[in-house]
Design an enzyme around this catalytic site. Structure first.
Site, PDB file in Angstrom:
ATOM      1  N   HIS A 151     -63.347 -74.709 -40.811  1.00  0.00           N
ATOM      2  CA  HIS A 151     -61.988 -74.234 -41.099  1.00  0.00           C
ATOM      3  C   HIS A 151     -60.920 -75.098 -40.430  1.00  0.00           C
ATOM      4  O   HIS A 151     -59.760 -75.106 -40.868  1.00  0.00           O
ATOM      5  CB  HIS A 151     -61.850 -72.779 -40.630  1.00  0.00           C
ATOM      6  CG  HIS A 151     -60.876 -71.974 -41.424  1.00  0.00           C
ATOM      7  ND1 HIS A 151     -59.818 -72.538 -42.111  1.00  0.00           N
ATOM      8  CD2 HIS A 151     -60.777 -70.628 -41.640  1.00  0.00           C
ATOM      9  CE1 HIS A 151     -59.121 -71.571 -42.708  1.00  0.00           C
ATOM     10  NE2 HIS A 151     -59.683 -70.416 -42.438  1.00  0.00           N
ATOM     11  N   CYS A 152     -61.268 -75.832 -39.390  1.00  0.00           N
ATOM     12  CA  CYS A 152     -60.266 -76.696 -38.766  1.00  0.00           C
ATOM     13  C   CYS A 152     -59.901 -77.861 -39.672  1.00  0.00           C
ATOM     14  O   CYS A 152     -58.909 -78.558 -39.438  1.00  0.00           O
ATOM     15  CB  CYS A 152     -60.754 -77.208 -37.408  1.00  0.00           C
ATOM     16  SG  CYS A 152     -62.031 -78.495 -37.490  1.00  0.00           S
TER      17      CYS A 152
END
Length: 468
Positions: free
Chosen positions: A135-136
């Protein structure tokens, strides 16, 4: 140096042994499965378009600066593209069980933060790709952009290069620890000053009645309504500790069905989708003997604030709104009306834009505090939010991999903190899919939620037909 934004870094820092923070998907294709070698060559050919796929995250000692992206000097495509199979003929349950196990496994944070699995053995002459990306690196819209880079718009594209050696990529030398610390300290001082320098201009805009003024005023007007939503009765068993294992199930609908409902009752496609999800949670709580007539499920709904110029940029550009799913309401049309009224009020209040302004305050935080605060936020016991619901519009034109058509795509969203269930929604062609992520031990009845979402579409269609 190429640093993670405050939001990207927050998603990176919150990961732990019980909270793998990747997003994912299962892509189902028609036709005979390609060879593993062909899939490898395909991804090698796409790597120049996705530099992040050969970069890893490097943190600074004591988090003296935000993490940076650096080239992986030991990048190996065979590690990231993998091959497996389900016992033939593999049905939906076999695919979901396999995906649930793979989605529960953390990505290796010392390597580029992605992997894909070629899955053979599906029934009806089909095969699958299971994809995981941290998700980063992406949010929902960036994930859709990435999908359209990795897949093809044409059924018969140019074949990928036959040999990995044709890829001229050479990794940039890794920065030294001294350079990282020095640059991190400069960034820790310079970044807040840069954002602070914009304050006078923002103040002038506010005095002149700019859009920012409208956002702040609208956000202030929305606070009483938000407070009221937080005071409504919520379901207790949806919150609690989570473990390392995941259940993952799905549901399906057609866009034509949703448009038929919207035409009769008004609102948006998203309003109808949230109403169907409300029925799913209603069935789940009823099955547990917890449903009451005044109950709601409070859902965080991410909203993209990505500008058109930011498309095909792999990062997170998100805000969020809070919606109460009226699970205690018997009448499906009344549930839709409640959702529609809330969403209309949130649009008028511009809560998402206001939340984005507040989120950007994270750019002022010291990197050490950002790391500690991100972890603490998801470990702090809370019962205000019960779930996360994210709806990402996908392409309305066919996509292909190695000449095989993509038929279905089911999304996976991570769960964290004390929220034991998350729902991802994705539309492709004329199809809408719901991917339900749940803690394995706390939510053994996840299929009840999936079946309830489908029942929610059916009951709204029935009500629309009766009302016509």
């Amino acid at each position: 140096m190429d640093r993670l934004s405050a939001m990207d870094a927050g998603f990176y820092f919150v990961e732990d042994e019980n909270v793998p923070m990747h997003v994912g998907s299962v892509l189902i294709f028609d036709g005979p499965a390609p060879s593993y070698g062909d899939v490898i060559r395909l991804f090698v050919s796409k790597l120049p378009e996705v530099p992040r796929y050969r970069q890893r995250v490097r943190t600074l000692p004591l988090h003296l600066g935000r993490p940076v992206w650096v080239d992986d000097e030991h990048f190996q495509i065979l590690y990231h593209v993998r091959h497996t199979a389900v016992p033939a003929p593999g049905g939906a349950d076999q695919v979901r069980n396999l995906a649930g196990r793979l989605f529960a496994q953390r990505l290796d944070l010392t390597k580029p933060l992605w992997e894909v699995w070629l899955v053979e053995g599906l029934a009806d002459d089909r095969w699958a790709i299971i994809s995981k990306v941290h998700h980063c690196l992406i949010d929902g819209i960036a994930g859709t952009d990435l999908l359209q880079i990795l897949l093809d718009w044409r059924k018969d594209p140019e074949p990928p290069e036959a040999d990995e050696s044709t890829d001229p990529w050479l990794p940039e030398p890794a920065p030294s620890t001294v350079d990282l610390i020095a640059d991190g300290l400069r960034d820790a001082v310079a970044a807040p000053i840069k954002h602070l320098a914009a304050v006078p201009a923002l103040a002038r805009e506010m005095r002149s009645g700019s859009e920012l003024t409208d956002i702040v005023r609208a956000l202030a007007r929305s606070l009483p309504g938000t407070a009221n939503r937080l005071l409504e009765t919520s379901a207790g068993s949806l919150n609690g500790s989570i473990g390392p294992h995941r259940r993952w199930v799905w549901a399906d609908a057609e866009i034509a069905e949703i448009k038929r409902i919207r035409k009769e009752f008004g609102g948006t496609v998203n309003d109808v989708i949230l109403t169907a999800i409300t029925r799913g949670f209603r069935d789940l709580l009823a099955g547990r003997g917890e449903l009451t007539s005044d109950q709601v499920v409070r859902s965080l709904v991410p909203v993209s604030v990505r500008a058109p110029r930011e498309r095909r940029t792999l990062n997170n550009r998100l805000s969020a709104i809070l919606v109460n799913l009226p699970v205690g309401e018997d009448d499906p049309a009344a549930r839709l009306r409640s959702i529609r009224e809330q969403m209309d009020d949130l649009k008028r209040s511009r809560q998402a834009a206001g939340a984005d302004v507040l989120t950007n305050l994270g750019n002022f935080a010291a990197p050490t505090l950002l790391a500690l605060g991100s972890r603490a936020a998801l470990r702090f016991p809370q019962r205000l939010l019960q779930t996360l619901t994210t709806n990402v519009p996908g392409p309305r034109v066919p996509l292909y991999m190695l000449g095989r058509p993509l038929r279905e795509l089911y999304p996976y969203v991570p769960i964290a903190a004390t929220m034991r269930i998350g729902v991802g929604v994705f539309s492709y062609l004329d199809h809408v899919t719901f991917g339900i992520t749940a803690d394995f031990d706390a939510v053994p009845d996840a299929q009840t939620l999936a079946d309830g979402i489908r029942a929610g579409i059916d009951e709204l269609l029935e009500a629309a037909t009766a009302s016509a």
